[in-house]
Write a protein that holds these residues in place. Structure first.
Motif, mmCIF file in Angstrom:
data_model
loop_
_atom_site.group_PDB
_atom_site.id
_atom_site.type_symbol
_atom_site.label_atom_id
_atom_site.label_comp_id
_atom_site.label_asym_id
_atom_site.label_seq_id
_atom_site.Cartn_x
_atom_site.Cartn_y
_atom_site.Cartn_z
ATOM 1 N N THR A 227 -65.769 96.967 32.588
ATOM 2 C CA THR A 227 -66.199 98.011 31.657
ATOM 3 C C THR A 227 -67.440 97.547 30.913
ATOM 4 O OG1 THR A 227 -63.957 98.837 31.363
ATOM 5 C CG2 THR A 227 -65.574 99.402 29.663
ATOM 6 N N ILE A 228 -68.516 98.297 31.062
ATOM 7 C CA ILE A 228 -69.773 98.005 30.367
ATOM 8 C C ILE A 228 -70.020 99.123 29.365
ATOM 9 C CG2 ILE A 228 -72.272 97.736 30.594
ATOM 10 C CD1 ILE A 228 -71.766 96.569 33.368
ATOM 11 N N THR A 229 -70.049 98.753 28.093
ATOM 12 C CA THR A 229 -70.311 99.712 27.027
ATOM 13 C C THR A 229 -71.761 99.560 26.585
ATOM 14 O OG1 THR A 229 -68.017 99.546 26.287
ATOM 15 C CG2 THR A 229 -69.602 100.499 24.746
ATOM 16 N N MET A 230 -72.486 100.653 26.580
ATOM 17 C CA MET A 230 -73.899 100.615 26.225
ATOM 18 C C MET A 230 -74.090 100.849 24.732
ATOM 19 S SD MET A 230 -75.330 99.869 29.065
ATOM 20 C CE MET A 230 -77.069 100.196 28.753
ATOM 21 N N ALA A 231 -75.186 100.315 24.203
ATOM 22 C CA ALA A 231 -75.470 100.410 22.765
ATOM 23 C C ALA A 231 -75.756 101.851 22.364
ATOM 24 C CB ALA A 231 -76.648 99.513 22.414
ATOM 25 N N GLN A 232 -75.256 102.198 21.199
ATOM 26 C CA GLN A 232 -75.493 103.521 20.627
ATOM 27 C C GLN A 232 -76.420 103.397 19.415
ATOM 28 O OE1 GLN A 232 -74.817 106.131 22.044
ATOM 29 N NE2 GLN A 232 -72.737 106.228 22.899
ATOM 30 N N PRO A 233 -77.333 104.351 19.201
ATOM 31 C CA PRO A 233 -77.365 105.673 19.833
ATOM 32 C C PRO A 233 -78.232 105.757 21.086
ATOM 33 C CG PRO A 233 -78.920 105.639 18.032
ATOM 34 C CD PRO A 233 -78.253 104.284 18.027
ATOM 35 N N CYS A 234 -78.754 104.639 21.585
ATOM 36 C CA CYS A 234 -79.646 104.706 22.739
ATOM 37 C C CYS A 234 -78.989 105.422 23.915
ATOM 38 C CB CYS A 234 -80.082 103.293 23.151
ATOM 39 S SG CYS A 234 -81.367 103.266 24.424
ATOM 40 N N TRP A 235 -77.711 105.112 24.142
ATOM 41 C CA TRP A 235 -77.041 105.673 25.316
ATOM 42 C C TRP A 235 -76.915 107.195 25.209
ATOM 43 C CZ3 TRP A 235 -76.401 104.484 30.075
ATOM 44 C CH2 TRP A 235 -75.434 105.111 30.867
ATOM 45 N N ASP A 236 -76.429 107.687 24.072
ATOM 46 C CA ASP A 236 -76.309 109.141 23.916
ATOM 47 C C ASP A 236 -77.674 109.813 23.957
ATOM 48 O OD1 ASP A 236 -73.585 109.055 23.795
ATOM 49 O OD2 ASP A 236 -73.432 109.471 21.638
ATOM 50 N N ASN A 237 -78.669 109.209 23.331
ATOM 51 C CA ASN A 237 -80.000 109.809 23.313
ATOM 52 C C ASN A 237 -80.638 109.860 24.699
ATOM 53 O OD1 ASN A 237 -79.965 110.351 20.581
ATOM 54 N ND2 ASN A 237 -80.934 108.414 20.014
ATOM 55 N N SER A 238 -80.114 109.066 25.623
ATOM 56 C CA SER A 238 -80.660 109.031 26.978
ATOM 57 C C SER A 238 -79.786 109.747 28.001
ATOM 58 C CB SER A 238 -80.854 107.573 27.417
ATOM 59 O OG SER A 238 -81.676 106.871 26.514
ATOM 60 N N THR A 239 -78.596 110.156 27.600
ATOM 61 C CA THR A 239 -77.674 110.762 28.577
ATOM 62 C C THR A 239 -77.096 112.094 28.138
ATOM 63 O OG1 THR A 239 -75.788 109.540 27.660
ATOM 64 C CG2 THR A 239 -76.997 108.507 29.473
ATOM 65 N N LYS A 240 -77.359 112.520 26.887
ATOM 66 C CA LYS A 240 -76.722 113.731 26.373
ATOM 67 C C LYS A 240 -77.718 114.729 25.789
ATOM 68 C CE LYS A 240 -72.990 113.276 23.915
ATOM 69 N NZ LYS A 240 -72.020 112.800 22.887
ATOM 70 N N ARG A 241 -78.969 114.643 26.155
ATOM 71 C CA ARG A 241 -79.950 115.555 25.572
ATOM 72 C C ARG A 241 -79.514 117.002 25.810
ATOM 73 N NH1 ARG A 241 -85.676 112.407 27.045
ATOM 74 N NH2 ARG A 241 -85.103 110.481 25.945
ATOM 75 N N VAL A 242 -79.509 117.750 24.723
ATOM 76 C CA VAL A 242 -78.929 119.091 24.749
ATOM 77 C C VAL A 242 -79.739 120.005 25.674
ATOM 78 C CG1 VAL A 242 -80.223 119.845 22.698
ATOM 79 C CG2 VAL A 242 -78.089 120.970 23.306
ATOM 80 N N GLU A 243 -79.018 120.849 26.435
ATOM 81 C CA GLU A 243 -79.628 121.775 27.377
ATOM 82 C C GLU A 243 -79.374 123.211 26.940
ATOM 83 O OE1 GLU A 243 -78.076 120.864 31.209
ATOM 84 O OE2 GLU A 243 -79.056 118.900 31.322
ATOM 85 N N PHE A 244 -80.229 124.109 27.400
ATOM 86 C CA PHE A 244 -80.015 125.530 27.136
ATOM 87 C C PHE A 244 -78.764 125.999 27.879
ATOM 88 C CE2 PHE A 244 -84.681 125.408 26.426
ATOM 89 C CZ PHE A 244 -84.733 126.038 25.189
#
Length: 873
Positions: A227-244
């Motif tokens: 299990t590799i946990t990535m640093a936040q908020p970098c991970w969310d900012n790079s994988t969860k950008r809001v879409e229309f």
């Protein structure tokens, strides 16, 4: 006189009587010594009075003395810096009290940029061989050095230890599940950083970023088992950008994808002890307080000057709107060895474009999304700008001349909010991690105005954040960027404007205060050497209120682009731009990108744009189409078709050309090539392409060598190619691999007069295979004619048989057969972008027919023809 006093007096005399500004650089004369002047020396004493015979030691003490003496000055007041290194634990902070008085300036005057260094570095001493690791050396980290991202050996940047990700990864909401616990068993897995290089997918090179113009980075937070946990908020900012909700895949930012492409696969991993395997690599073990380094050939760590970048800022000009910093100059100085630590923290580097990043715990959902989501911050597209290691806000009449910005870990120089009437002239920007020079911003702060950037040399950058650009200009007014040379750049050279992306969904660009900005008479070449979708001059958004006060791009010579892009790129929402009198050649698929719908009303017009009187290869005919005017452009078959005075006028002016010979880095081997891809080159060979070395080590790259490696890492075969041949073809063939053998991985090295570089990261494995199916025919052939030349244009074939297109053959009705090769052949095939080539030596008023056929290792495919008649002579 005691020895120490004699030395200080000699240094002071050197300041007064030694060489000032480099005369070949053409900068202005140093101020004459005055009673209010202050003298500084690395061997001075802050208890001294700061006179020529008794200099002080620190810049902060010199600043305080200059403040106290300002009233005594009846002309320019100088702070004279003797030759040597001024080590800074923190920045020289200047505010309104440090301004020139009575119409005069305070001039921070060095002996010369080659001799006077303002350094944020800490010297690393005490090197010893590391037991159990042949070739590896270690030294105690300097006291107080808790972290750094840069290490330099005798002025040459070292590479943080890097390598391929050693395990397979599957994306999860918080990071990855690995196929093995390899990373968890490393010394310090939380030091390691995943790097996601963008770029157009090509052969078996994948796109891993947030758009082909980006290279985001995120650190590991923890690794336990698989299990590799990535640093936040970098991970969310790079994988969860809001879409229309009603436009799947379209982010509300409208810039790039909503998550890391290629299923979140990293291009490589960086900053781990276990990755130390190439000469020139280093690693800081923070818990053991130890620096490790693998020396390059010829380096002797017992005598080398090894510097760890420590300070994050060297000069911090903190004017305010009420009390600006004004009338200050910096001359004859070098700024170096500063770092930037935010990317090493949980914030990471979630890039969106040109070094701007998404930051904060909800950045992915709200930052810069004004008007499109609830809680979106304003203005639209106001993301976080990379800081400058030297920076100014609310600075008026700030002049920087004959200086060097090098060995820096953020942007080099930042002229921020509220800056006006500043000049940057006759200076060098190189070996900088991110953007070279930043002007203004996009965050709603007061606009920057009246900045002049002239006669500077920007090259060999960005070194770390490869989506950075040479000169970044935000929302500014009356900015002039003229007579600069920008070359050997990883991405775009000059980037202006912002906020034009809403045209992707039929909305107008973000209103902004920009107007009257000029980019003229610059020489730009060898750009976009790593990433794609950029240009020599890139602009998007509103540039003014009319063609009269809109952006002018004139008189520039722009050539030899490597990536997929344009010479002058008018991107989304670019309105009121004039592109006139430029010389544009050697681009991948367009010299000028120009047509965008103007969504400020419902009339269906194009964004008003004028493209006039350029010399180019594109060959587009004159037209006037709903606001887009193309007029009087000339097809060029070679530089002989361009007036000599136009070519001579571009780039650094004669009085300043001495800076082109300024040696900033010590001689070194080139940086390793990047993004190595392979394709079948027949039953016993592989074709190999790669991104060239844009960091040349002070001596031009002369060639490359590709090494095919067996599964056990031993060499199976190699092939070398010189620079000219690689530029002509875009690839090299490694043969004699044996039918049915493989798979093979390929690494590539670069060479110059100083030797051979470290090896690149390896390509994905591939086995040679025979090819027998010919490619399909190109489509959409066009012949765009002038009197004595014609542009042949076509679209790559959709069907390529069982091998990749490596070239084209143009057959002309006058009997000529023209072989077409180069990087654009490779990148346009993958992207389906158009191709063009110029035929010269044609007769006026004559009908010509051309046939274009694609070439693969299987042979020449069927041709497709176009006919046209040249204009009367």
């Amino acid at each position: 006189m005691p020895v120490r006093s004699a030395l200080i007096a000699a240094l002071a005399a050197l300041v007064i009587g030694g060489p000032g500004l480099v005369t070949s650089a053409g900068a202005g004369a140093r101020p004459a010594p005055g009673a209010a002047d202050v003298y500084v020396s690395p061997v001075g004493q802050d208890a001294a009075d700061g006179t020529g015979a008794h200099p002080v030691r620190t810049l902060t003490r010199a600043r305080d003395l200059a403040r106290s003496r300002a009233a005594r000055s009846d002309g320019d007041q100088a702070v004279h810096l003797a030759s040597g290194t001024y080590r800074m634990a923190g920045p020289l902070v200047l505010d309104g009290r440090d301004s020139g008085q009575g119409g005069h300036r305070i001039v921070w005057q060095g002996v010369g940029a080659d001799s006077t260094l303002i350094s944020g570095g800490r010297k690393v001493d005490g090197w010893r061989p590391t037991p159990g690791r042949p070739g590896l050396w270690s030294a105690p980290a300097p006291q107080g050095l808790d972290d750094t991202r840069q290490l330099y050996v005798d002025g040459v940047r070292a590479q943080r230890a890097r390598g391929e990700v050693p395990v397979g990864l599957s994306v999860t909401a918080t990071g990855y599940t690995a196929t093995a616990d390899t990373i968890a068993r490393w010394r310090h897995p939380a030091d390691a950083e995943f790097v996601y290089t963008g770029g157009e997918p090509l052969w078996n090179v994948e796109r891993n970023g947030l758009g082909q113009w980006t290279e985001p980075r995120c650190r590991i937070a923890a690794a336990q088992g698989t299990t590799i946990t990535m640093a936040q908020p970098c991970w969310d900012n790079s994988t969860k950008r809001v879409e229309f909700p009603d436009r799947p895949g379209r982010t509300v930012s409208m810039v790039g994808p909503g998550r890391l492409t290629n299923n979140g696969k990293a291009s490589y991993i960086e900053n781990a002890y276990e990755l130390l395997d190439q000469p020139g690599e280093w690693y800081l073990d923070r818990s053991a307080h130890t620096v490790y380094y693998l020396p390059r050939a010829g380096e002797d760590l017992t005598s080398a000057d090894v510097e760890a970048a420590a300070a994050e800022k060297l000069v911090d000009g903190r004017g305010t709107q009420a009390a600006p910093l004004h009338d200050v100059a910096f001359q004859g100085l070098q700024f170096g060895y500063a770092t930037w630590l935010t990317p090493s923290k949980p914030e990471g580097f979630s890039e969106i474009q040109a070094g701007y990043t998404i930051t904060g715990p909800t950045g992915w959902a709200t930052q810069g999304l004004c008007g499109f989501v609830d809680g979106g911050t304003c203005p639209f597209a106001s993301w976080t700008k990379m800081p400058g290691n030297v920076s100014f806000t609310y600075g008026q009449r700030i002049d920087i001349e004959d200086s060097v910005f090098a060995h820096l870990g953020a942007a080099g120089l930042e002229l921020g909010a509220g800056t006006s009437d500043a000049r940057v002239r006759g200076s060098v920007f190189t070996d900088i991690s991110g953007n070279g020079l930043e002007i203004g911003g996009v965050d709603g702060q007061p606009a920057v105005s009246g900045v002049e950037v002239t006669d500077n040399h920007l090259y060999g950058l960005p070194r770390e954040y490869h989506g950075g650009v040479g000169i970044l200009d935000g929302y500014t007014q009356h900015t002039t960027i003229a007579h600069n040379q920008l070359d050997h750049l990883g991405y775009s050279a000059i980037s202006l404007g912002w906020g034009g992306w809403p045209d992707k969904i039929g909305s107008p660009a973000t209103p902004n205060p920009s107007h009257d900005n000029v980019v003229r008479d610059n020489l730009i070449h060898d750009y976009m050497q790593l990433l794609d979708d950029g240009g020599g001059v890139y602009t998007q958004g509103l540039t003014g209120t009319s063609l009269g006060d809109g952006e002018k791009v004139t008189g520039n010579v722009i050539h030899d682009q490597w990536g997929l892009g344009k010479s002058v790129y008018t991107d989304n929402g670019c309105t009121y731009e004039t592109v006139q009198g430029n010389v544009l050649y050697g681009a991948a698929y367009a010299n000028v990108a120009s047509r965008h719908t103007d969504y400020r009303d419902a009339l269906g017009n194009n964004d008003p744009t004028l493209i006039k009187g350029n010399w180019w290869e594109e060959g587009t005919a004159d037209s006037s189409s709903k606001g887009l005017v193309t007029s009087g452009n000339r097809i060029m078959a070679g530089l002989s078709d361009v007036p000599a005075d136009v070519l001579a006028n571009a780039g650094i002016e004669p009085a300043y050309r001495g800076i082109l010979d300024r040696a900033v880095e010590a001689p070194a081997v080139p940086e390793a090539p990047a993004r190595v891809g392979t394709s079948s080159g027949g039953a016993d060979g592989l074709y190999v392409t790669f991104n060239p070395s844009f960091v040349e080590g002070g001596s031009p790259v002369t060639g490359y060598t590709a090494y095919a490696l067996r599964a056990d890492g031993t060499e199976a075969a190699r092939a070398s190619v010189d620079v000219a041949e690689f530029k002509r073809l875009g690839y090299v063939r490694v043969g004699q691999l044996g039918a049915g053998q493989g798979p093979f991985r390929v690494v590539v090295t670069a060479r110059n007069a100083n030797g051979e570089s470290a090896a690149s990261l390896a390509s994905a494995p591939l086995s040679p295979s025979a090819a027998s199916v010919l490619p399909g025919a190109p489509t959409g052939p066009r012949l765009r004619t002038a009197a004595r030349a014609a542009t042949v244009a076509w679209t790559p074939p959709a069907v390529t048989g069982d091998a990749k297109v490596i070239g084209y053959r143009i057959t002309v009705s006058d009997g000529r057969v023209v072989a077409v090769g180069g990087r654009d052949v490779l990148v346009t095939q993958a992207s389906g972008k158009g191709m063009f080539r110029v035929l010269g030596g044609l007769d006026p008023g004559t009908s010509y027919t051309v046939s274009i056929a694609a070439v693969t290792v299987a042979g020449v495919g069927p041709g497709v023809s176009a006919t046209g008649t040249t204009a009367a002579g």
